[in-house]
Motif scaffolding. Sequence first.
Motif, PDB file in Angstrom:
ATOM      1  N   THR A   8       0.829  -1.205   0.000  1.00  0.00           N
ATOM      2  CA  THR A   8       0.000   0.000   0.000  1.00  0.00           C
ATOM      3  C   THR A   8       0.862   1.253   0.000  1.00  0.00           C
ATOM      4  N   LEU A   9       1.906   1.267   0.822  1.00  0.00           N
ATOM      5  CA  LEU A   9       2.778   2.436   0.893  1.00  0.00           C
ATOM      6  C   LEU A   9       3.542   2.655  -0.417  1.00  0.00           C
ATOM      7  N   ILE A  10       3.977   1.592  -1.039  1.00  0.00           N
ATOM      8  CA  ILE A  10       4.684   1.723  -2.313  1.00  0.00           C
ATOM      9  C   ILE A  10       3.721   2.205  -3.398  1.00  0.00           C
ATOM     10  N   ALA A  11       2.509   1.692  -3.391  1.00  0.00           N
ATOM     11  CA  ALA A  11       1.512   2.164  -4.359  1.00  0.00           C
ATOM     12  C   ALA A  11       1.245   3.655  -4.148  1.00  0.00           C
ATOM     13  N   TYR A  12       1.128   4.067  -2.898  1.00  0.00           N
ATOM     14  CA  TYR A  12       0.957   5.494  -2.600  1.00  0.00           C
ATOM     15  C   TYR A  12       2.133   6.300  -3.140  1.00  0.00           C
ATOM     16  N   ASN A  13       3.339   5.831  -2.885  1.00  0.00           N
ATOM     17  CA  ASN A  13       4.542   6.544  -3.317  1.00  0.00           C
ATOM     18  C   ASN A  13       4.534   6.789  -4.827  1.00  0.00           C
ATOM     19  N   PHE A  14       4.231   5.754  -5.599  1.00  0.00           N
ATOM     20  CA  PHE A  14       4.250   5.916  -7.052  1.00  0.00           C
ATOM     21  C   PHE A  14       3.041   6.709  -7.550  1.00  0.00           C
ATOM     22  N   TRP A  15       1.927   6.634  -6.863  1.00  0.00           N
ATOM     23  CA  TRP A  15       0.783   7.489  -7.189  1.00  0.00           C
ATOM     24  C   TRP A  15       1.180   8.957  -7.031  1.00  0.00           C
ATOM     25  N   ALA A  16       1.814   9.287  -5.912  1.00  0.00           N
ATOM     26  CA  ALA A  16       2.219  10.665  -5.652  1.00  0.00           C
ATOM     27  C   ALA A  16       3.278  11.124  -6.662  1.00  0.00           C
ATOM     28  N   ASP A  17       4.227  10.237  -6.985  1.00  0.00           N
ATOM     29  CA  ASP A  17       5.211  10.570  -8.026  1.00  0.00           C
ATOM     30  C   ASP A  17       4.499  10.918  -9.333  1.00  0.00           C
ATOM     31  N   ASN A  18       3.524  10.114  -9.684  1.00  0.00           N
ATOM     32  CA  ASN A  18       2.784  10.330 -10.926  1.00  0.00           C
ATOM     33  C   ASN A  18       2.016  11.655 -10.903  1.00  0.00           C
ATOM     34  N   CYS A  24       3.897  18.433 -13.866  1.00  0.00           N
ATOM     35  CA  CYS A  24       5.056  18.914 -14.632  1.00  0.00           C
ATOM     36  C   CYS A  24       4.756  19.000 -16.125  1.00  0.00           C
ATOM     37  N   GLU A  25       3.845  18.197 -16.614  1.00  0.00           N
ATOM     38  CA  GLU A  25       3.502  18.224 -18.032  1.00  0.00           C
ATOM     39  C   GLU A  25       2.813  19.529 -18.424  1.00  0.00           C
ATOM     40  N   GLN A  26       2.396  20.309 -17.430  1.00  0.00           N
ATOM     41  CA  GLN A  26       1.695  21.567 -17.701  1.00  0.00           C
ATOM     42  C   GLN A  26       2.643  22.766 -17.800  1.00  0.00           C
ATOM     43  N   ILE A  27       3.925  22.548 -17.530  1.00  0.00           N
ATOM     44  CA  ILE A  27       4.873  23.659 -17.592  1.00  0.00           C
ATOM     45  C   ILE A  27       5.809  23.473 -18.782  1.00  0.00           C
ATOM     46  N   SER A  28       6.531  24.513 -19.108  1.00  0.00           N
ATOM     47  CA  SER A  28       7.465  24.441 -20.236  1.00  0.00           C
ATOM     48  C   SER A  28       8.741  23.697 -19.844  1.00  0.00           C
ATOM     49  N   VAL A  29       9.463  23.238 -20.845  1.00  0.00           N
ATOM     50  CA  VAL A  29      10.757  22.592 -20.601  1.00  0.00           C
ATOM     51  C   VAL A  29      11.692  23.591 -19.919  1.00  0.00           C
ATOM     52  N   GLU A  30      11.600  24.854 -20.317  1.00  0.00           N
ATOM     53  CA  GLU A  30      12.443  25.878 -19.708  1.00  0.00           C
ATOM     54  C   GLU A  30      12.156  26.004 -18.215  1.00  0.00           C
ATOM     55  N   GLU A  31      10.896  25.985 -17.830  1.00  0.00           N
ATOM     56  CA  GLU A  31      10.544  26.045 -16.402  1.00  0.00           C
ATOM     57  C   GLU A  31      10.990  24.777 -15.681  1.00  0.00           C
ATOM     58  N   PHE A  32      10.848  23.654 -16.348  1.00  0.00           N
ATOM     59  CA  PHE A  32      11.218  22.362 -15.768  1.00  0.00           C
ATOM     60  C   PHE A  32      12.713  22.301 -15.450  1.00  0.00           C
ATOM     61  N   THR A  85       9.196   8.023 -18.428  1.00  0.00           N
ATOM     62  CA  THR A  85       9.524   6.697 -18.973  1.00  0.00           C
ATOM     63  C   THR A  85      10.452   5.938 -18.029  1.00  0.00           C
ATOM     64  N   ARG A  86      11.481   6.609 -17.537  1.00  0.00           N
ATOM     65  CA  ARG A  86      12.421   5.956 -16.611  1.00  0.00           C
ATOM     66  C   ARG A  86      11.753   5.638 -15.293  1.00  0.00           C
ATOM     67  N   TRP A  87      10.845   6.509 -14.841  1.00  0.00           N
ATOM     68  CA  TRP A  87      10.147   6.291 -13.584  1.00  0.00           C
ATOM     69  C   TRP A  87       9.233   5.069 -13.674  1.00  0.00           C
ATOM     70  N   GLN A  88       8.622   4.865 -14.817  1.00  0.00           N
ATOM     71  CA  GLN A  88       7.771   3.685 -15.005  1.00  0.00           C
ATOM     72  C   GLN A  88       8.596   2.408 -14.887  1.00  0.00           C
ATOM     73  N   GLN A  89       9.823   2.442 -15.372  1.00  0.00           N
ATOM     74  CA  GLN A  89      10.714   1.289 -15.228  1.00  0.00           C
ATOM     75  C   GLN A  89      11.024   1.033 -13.754  1.00  0.00           C
ATOM     76  N   GLU A  90      11.233   2.104 -13.011  1.00  0.00           N
ATOM     77  CA  GLU A  90      11.544   1.954 -11.590  1.00  0.00           C
ATOM     78  C   GLU A  90      10.345   1.427 -10.816  1.00  0.00           C
ATOM     79  N   GLU A  91       9.176   1.910 -11.149  1.00  0.00           N
ATOM     80  CA  GLU A  91       7.970   1.401 -10.489  1.00  0.00           C
ATOM     81  C   GLU A  91       7.827  -0.097 -10.742  1.00  0.00           C
ATOM     82  N   ALA A  92       8.031  -0.525 -11.971  1.00  0.00           N
ATOM     83  CA  ALA A  92       7.953  -1.961 -12.292  1.00  0.00           C
ATOM     84  C   ALA A  92       8.984  -2.758 -11.496  1.00  0.00           C
ATOM     85  N   ALA A  93      10.184  -2.212 -11.356  1.00  0.00           N
ATOM     86  CA  ALA A  93      11.232  -2.902 -10.587  1.00  0.00           C
ATOM     87  C   ALA A  93      10.824  -3.052  -9.125  1.00  0.00           C
ATOM     88  N   TRP A  94      10.261  -2.004  -8.552  1.00  0.00           N
ATOM     89  CA  TRP A  94       9.809  -2.083  -7.159  1.00  0.00           C
ATOM     90  C   TRP A  94       8.668  -3.091  -6.995  1.00  0.00           C
TER      91      TRP A  94
END
Length: 163
Positions: A8-18, A24-32, A85-94
């Motif tokens: 449950t805690l790991i699912a919460y963690n990745f939900w919050a990351d997401n 972040c998808e709502q801001i510009s690359v420059e702001e990011f 994309t990299r974060w999705q790989q990490e979630e799968a690993a966890w």
Amino acid sequence: MHKSDIETLIAYNFWADNEILTACEQISVEEFTRPVTPNPGWHSLRGTLVHLLDTEYGWCAALQNLPDAGVLREEDFPDVASLRTRWQQEEAAWLTFIAEMDDAALNAIWREEGTIQRTRWQTILHVINDGTYHRSEAAAMLTGYGCSPGELDFEGYLVWQGM
């Protein structure tokens, strides 16, 4: 600690990351990528999130005694999509790692340094708590850009899950 609690805690963690990545998808690359003031220690929103991902990656590898490919570098993630994309790989690993665990393995001491001993669940809780800290920094930056990610607390996750 029980496996279901950690799941449950790991699912919460990745939900919050997401939730952070979605904001972040709502801001510009420059702001990011731009340096922020005050600097929370990782120079930019991207730097903060790469550090967070690196922490999740590094501890997952350490808990399994896997080789660590080194610190993830900010410049390897030019935009939010590459980081996601990299974060999705990490979630799968966890999720794979936790699926192979049982209560005994979670409660077993896996690390000893002098008089300090750590169980797997204690280390996993450290990773989740560290994530909460750095997501808070990221949320403050995003709010400054006018793109608050909203509530990221555990209660919000439970409501989102319908619990």
